[in-house]
Design a protein around this motif. Structure first.
Motif, mmCIF file in Angstrom:
data_model
loop_
_atom_site.group_PDB
_atom_site.id
_atom_site.type_symbol
_atom_site.label_atom_id
_atom_site.label_comp_id
_atom_site.label_asym_id
_atom_site.label_seq_id
_atom_site.Cartn_x
_atom_site.Cartn_y
_atom_site.Cartn_z
ATOM 1 N N UNK A 61 -91.511 -61.987 76.726
ATOM 2 C CA UNK A 61 -90.739 -60.768 76.503
ATOM 3 C C UNK A 61 -90.486 -60.534 75.013
ATOM 4 N N UNK A 62 -90.304 -59.257 74.663
ATOM 5 C CA UNK A 62 -90.041 -58.886 73.276
ATOM 6 C C UNK A 62 -88.692 -59.440 72.835
ATOM 7 N N UNK A 63 -88.656 -60.343 71.847
ATOM 8 C CA UNK A 63 -87.395 -60.999 71.491
ATOM 9 C C UNK A 63 -86.365 -60.041 70.898
ATOM 10 N N UNK A 64 -86.791 -59.076 70.102
ATOM 11 C CA UNK A 64 -85.823 -58.178 69.481
ATOM 12 C C UNK A 64 -85.121 -57.305 70.520
ATOM 13 N N UNK A 65 -85.884 -56.822 71.507
ATOM 14 C CA UNK A 65 -85.278 -56.031 72.571
ATOM 15 C C UNK A 65 -84.295 -56.852 73.382
ATOM 16 N N UNK A 66 -84.685 -58.074 73.746
ATOM 17 C CA UNK A 66 -83.794 -58.944 74.500
ATOM 18 C C UNK A 66 -82.520 -59.229 73.722
ATOM 19 N N UNK A 67 -82.659 -59.412 72.422
ATOM 20 C CA UNK A 67 -81.501 -59.724 71.584
ATOM 21 C C UNK A 67 -80.510 -58.572 71.575
ATOM 22 N N UNK A 68 -81.018 -57.343 71.470
ATOM 23 C CA UNK A 68 -80.128 -56.177 71.473
ATOM 24 C C UNK A 68 -79.392 -56.065 72.804
ATOM 25 N N UNK A 69 -80.112 -56.296 73.901
ATOM 26 C CA UNK A 69 -79.480 -56.216 75.220
ATOM 27 C C UNK A 69 -78.426 -57.303 75.374
#
Length: 281
Positions: free
Chosen positions: A193-201
């Protein structure tokens, strides 16, 4: 286009993609009330596979890849509130006027937001090891958000997942439960999974608060927890159940944070008991 992928007791699990919303999902069952399953942070729709195969005999089941997970696009849905709006849109687009909403971990936080925002849509609510009011969870659950070190720890976790991915990919969706094989499978998915997207969520999850709004929930609600869950422990689940009027509390023995994956038969039995005692229609 429908792609039949599995058959058991006349239940076919199909993979779909909602083009407008950018949501990948599984569907099972052709009759009965609708159940929508929402997985947690870093997880994936196949986590519900055993539940779909069982409940698809009597319900129309939908398991979504949350935005930024699996094959679902994140777009602008990087906040809990935006994901809740997306779930409601998904239901309306599929003609689902009343649903049973089942949310696990982060999916539980999303499910609560959907219920509060669109009470006419949600007829029954099941919260599984739910990260509702995540700021109340143990402090170590926020490790990935720690300044300076959190991002590095998170990327290391994904690196470990990539190491185990060849093994995790060999584990079938219906693996019978346990702790080790489910963990390997989940770790192998998280690595992709895209780490930056997961981090924002994740930041949004810990910033989202239900608090006193929980008392506004008026639908029959089940709060389920794994006996050995250290992320959203039983004390957290009991507090959640106490805040929601009339909520039922159930503990799944010998389960960690993912009872649908670690104790799939016990999970499905408990969910069925709840649905049998609070039917729709």
């Amino acid at each position: 286009m429908r792609q039949p992928t599995s058959l058991k007791a006349d239940v076919v699990i199909e993979r779909h993609f909602h083009d407008r919303l950018g949501i990948s999902f599984l569907a099972a069952g052709t009759q009965g009330p609708a159940i929508v399953f929402l997985h947690g942070w870093g997880a994936f729709k196949e986590l519900w596979w055993s539940a779909l195969r069982d409940l698809g005999r009597d319900y129309r089941c939908f398991a979504l890849d949350m935005p930024g997970h699996g094959e679902s696009r994140i777009g602008r849905a990087d906040r809990i509130e935006a994901i809740a709006e997306l779930v409601a849109e998904f239901c309306h687009d599929h003609g689902l006027s009343q649903i049973i909403l089942v949310g696990h971990s982060m999916g539980g936080s999303v499910a609560v937001e959907v219920t509060l925002r669109d009470p006419e849509l949600v007829a029954r609510l099941a919260l599984i090891d739910a990260a509702v009011d995540a700021y109340r969870m143990p402090v170590y659950t926020r490790t990935y958000l720690l300044p300076n070190v959190g991002w590095a720890v998170f990327r290391m976790t994904q690196t470990i997942g990539r190491t185990f991915r060849p093994l995790g990919q060999r584990i079938p969706h219906e693996h019978g439960g346990g702790w080790i094989r489910p963990w390997l499978r989940r770790a192998s998915y998280l690595a992709t999974f895209d780490p930056e997207g997961l981090y924002r969520i994740l930041r949004s999850l810990f910033a989202t608060r239900a608090d006193d709004r929980l008392r506004q929930i008026r639908v029959p609600t089940l709060v389920m927890t794994g006996q050995l869950d250290s992320l959203a422990p039983p004390t957290h689940a009991r507090r959640l159940a106490a805040c929601i009027p009339g909520a039922q509390y159930v503990m799944i023995p010998a389960s960690l944070h993912n009872p649908m994956d670690e104790r799939p038969r016990a999970f499905t039995r408990a969910l069925r008991r709840f649905l049998d005692h609070s039917p729709i229609g």
